[in-house]
Design a protein around this motif. Structure first.
Motif, PDB file in Angstrom:
ATOM      1  N   VAL A 120      26.960   5.713  -7.263  1.00  0.00           N
ATOM      2  CA  VAL A 120      25.862   6.267  -6.490  1.00  0.00           C
ATOM      3  C   VAL A 120      25.055   7.569  -6.720  1.00  0.00           C
ATOM      4  O   VAL A 120      25.911   8.317  -7.413  1.00  0.00           O
TER       5      VAL A 120
ATOM      6  N   LEU B   9      32.314  12.852  -1.647  1.00  0.00           N
ATOM      7  CA  LEU B   9      30.815  12.738  -1.457  1.00  0.00           C
ATOM      8  C   LEU B   9      30.514  12.881  -0.092  1.00  0.00           C
ATOM      9  O   LEU B   9      31.482  12.932   0.936  1.00  0.00           O
ATOM     10  N   THR B  10      29.303  13.112   0.369  1.00  0.00           N
ATOM     11  CA  THR B  10      29.007  13.236   1.755  1.00  0.00           C
ATOM     12  C   THR B  10      28.057  12.283   2.122  1.00  0.00           C
ATOM     13  O   THR B  10      26.918  11.727   1.068  1.00  0.00           O
ATOM     14  N   LEU B  11      27.998  11.593   3.358  1.00  0.00           N
ATOM     15  CA  LEU B  11      27.264  10.397   3.544  1.00  0.00           C
ATOM     16  C   LEU B  11      26.761  10.551   5.069  1.00  0.00           C
ATOM     17  O   LEU B  11      27.472  10.972   5.774  1.00  0.00           O
TER      18      LEU B  11
ATOM     19  N   VAL C  77      26.771  13.987  -3.975  1.00  0.00           N
ATOM     20  CA  VAL C  77      28.137  13.825  -4.462  1.00  0.00           C
ATOM     21  C   VAL C  77      28.523  14.991  -5.223  1.00  0.00           C
ATOM     22  O   VAL C  77      27.968  15.667  -6.066  1.00  0.00           O
TER      23      VAL C  77
ATOM     24  N   GLN D 255      20.520   7.784  -2.141  1.00  0.00           N
ATOM     25  CA  GLN D 255      20.541   6.200  -2.012  1.00  0.00           C
ATOM     26  C   GLN D 255      21.455   5.619  -1.016  1.00  0.00           C
ATOM     27  O   GLN D 255      22.119   6.347  -0.262  1.00  0.00           O
TER      28      GLN D 255
ATOM     29  N   ALA E 173      22.414  10.822  -5.170  1.00  0.00           N
ATOM     30  CA  ALA E 173      22.014  11.192  -3.753  1.00  0.00           C
ATOM     31  C   ALA E 173      20.750  10.798  -3.539  1.00  0.00           C
ATOM     32  O   ALA E 173      19.712  10.615  -4.148  1.00  0.00           O
TER      33      ALA E 173
ATOM     34  N   SER F 290      23.167   6.811   3.997  1.00  0.00           N
ATOM     35  CA  SER F 290      22.583   7.355   2.864  1.00  0.00           C
ATOM     36  C   SER F 290      23.352   8.666   2.508  1.00  0.00           C
ATOM     37  O   SER F 290      24.006   9.203   3.080  1.00  0.00           O
ATOM     38  N   ILE F 291      23.549   8.493   0.828  1.00  0.00           N
ATOM     39  CA  ILE F 291      24.211   9.316   0.172  1.00  0.00           C
ATOM     40  C   ILE F 291      23.424  10.888   0.304  1.00  0.00           C
ATOM     41  O   ILE F 291      22.494  10.956  -0.166  1.00  0.00           O
TER      42      ILE F 291
ATOM     43  N   SER G 194      32.113   2.371   0.653  1.00  0.00           N
ATOM     44  CA  SER G 194      31.601   3.284   2.071  1.00  0.00           C
ATOM     45  C   SER G 194      32.192   2.362   3.213  1.00  0.00           C
ATOM     46  O   SER G 194      31.937   1.099   3.528  1.00  0.00           O
TER      47      SER G 194
ATOM     48  N   LEU H 186      31.597   3.137  -4.107  1.00  0.00           N
ATOM     49  CA  LEU H 186      31.044   4.636  -4.145  1.00  0.00           C
ATOM     50  C   LEU H 186      31.475   5.433  -5.468  1.00  0.00           C
ATOM     51  O   LEU H 186      30.775   5.767  -6.495  1.00  0.00           O
TER      52      LEU H 186
END
Length: 241
Positions: free
Chosen positions: A225, A201-203, A186, A229, A227, A182-183, A177, A237
């Protein structure tokens, strides 16, 4: 405190992220510090809790002109709106690339786009104007009705810390990361082949959605990880084989 440097169009920027204290972190870019609040998950309450009768009504939000500024230095990838277009709170206005991530800049209120100051390919600095948004007034919410005494909530279950890169056996390429956040989602699964530039993934970090992309071709051998988290900078990640 974590420190790193990055270069955009030949210009160098210094960034530092202080460790989280509860659900807060401090992010400093070229000497300017932002206090970032991360969403905190809670275990379901044992019973519904009502607000006390003394709680005040939500204040009305007045209409006005809001200038959307760049939260970080970077490059504009895509502009998704134009002058005169109506938008809703949460709509994506544009995407920009910063620190090797694609970031979605979203509307913070309902309104109409009055002016757009950037176009794809333009390099922007922190606090540069991106667009003007004429926001709509929001009516005040009524005060809650009197309620019974609150029922205590069950204590939240302790959350397992996200694994660090050092916890993974040697071998493979570790995707970590770049910022605390926050995730959101994914987008790959274990065993899946990915190409350099694919979004893994998107963060969510600093009120922006950030796309974490593959730096090389490979196969997803481990996803560390899920979603929802929360992660710290440098938490593991994904591992690519």
């Amino acid at each position: 405190m974590k420190e790193f440097k990055f270069t955009i169009d030949g210009k160098q920027y210094n960034a530092a992220v202080n460790e989280l204290e509860d659900n807060f972190a401090e992010v400093t870019i070229n000497g300017k510090t932002y206090k970032v609040e991360l969403e905190k998950e809670e275990a379901p309450a044992a019973a519904a809790v009502r607000r006390p009768a003394a709680a005040a009504a939500t204040a009305a939000a007045p209409a006005g002109l809001m200038t959307v500024k760049s939260p970080l230095p970077g490059s504009i990838v895509k502009v998704l709106v134009k002058a005169g277009q109506a938008v809703k709170k949460g709509d994506v206005l544009l995407t920009m690339e910063s620190m090797k991530m694609e970031n979605n800049v979203t509307a913070e209120a309902d309104g109409t786009v009055k002016a757009v100051y950037v176009e794809p390919g333009k390099t922007v600095m922190q606090d540069d104007k991106l667009l003007d948004l004429e926001t709509e007034a929001v009516a005040a919410a009524p005060a809650p009705a009197p309620a019974a005494a609150p029922v205590p909530k069950a204590a939240p279950a302790p959350k397992a810390a996200a694994p660090k890169a050092a916890d993974v056996p040697a071998g493979g390429f570790k995707v970590t990361s770049p910022l605390p956040g926050s995730i959101i989602k994914v987008l790959v699964s274990e065993g899946q082949d990915v190409k350099k530039g694919d979004t893994l993934l998107t963060l969510e970090s600093m009120k922006m959605e950030n796309a974490v992309m593959a730096d090389r071709d490979g196969k997803v051998t481990k996803i560390a990880v899920t979603a929802g988290q929360n992660v710290m900078q440098d938490d593991l990640l994904i591992v690519l084989g």
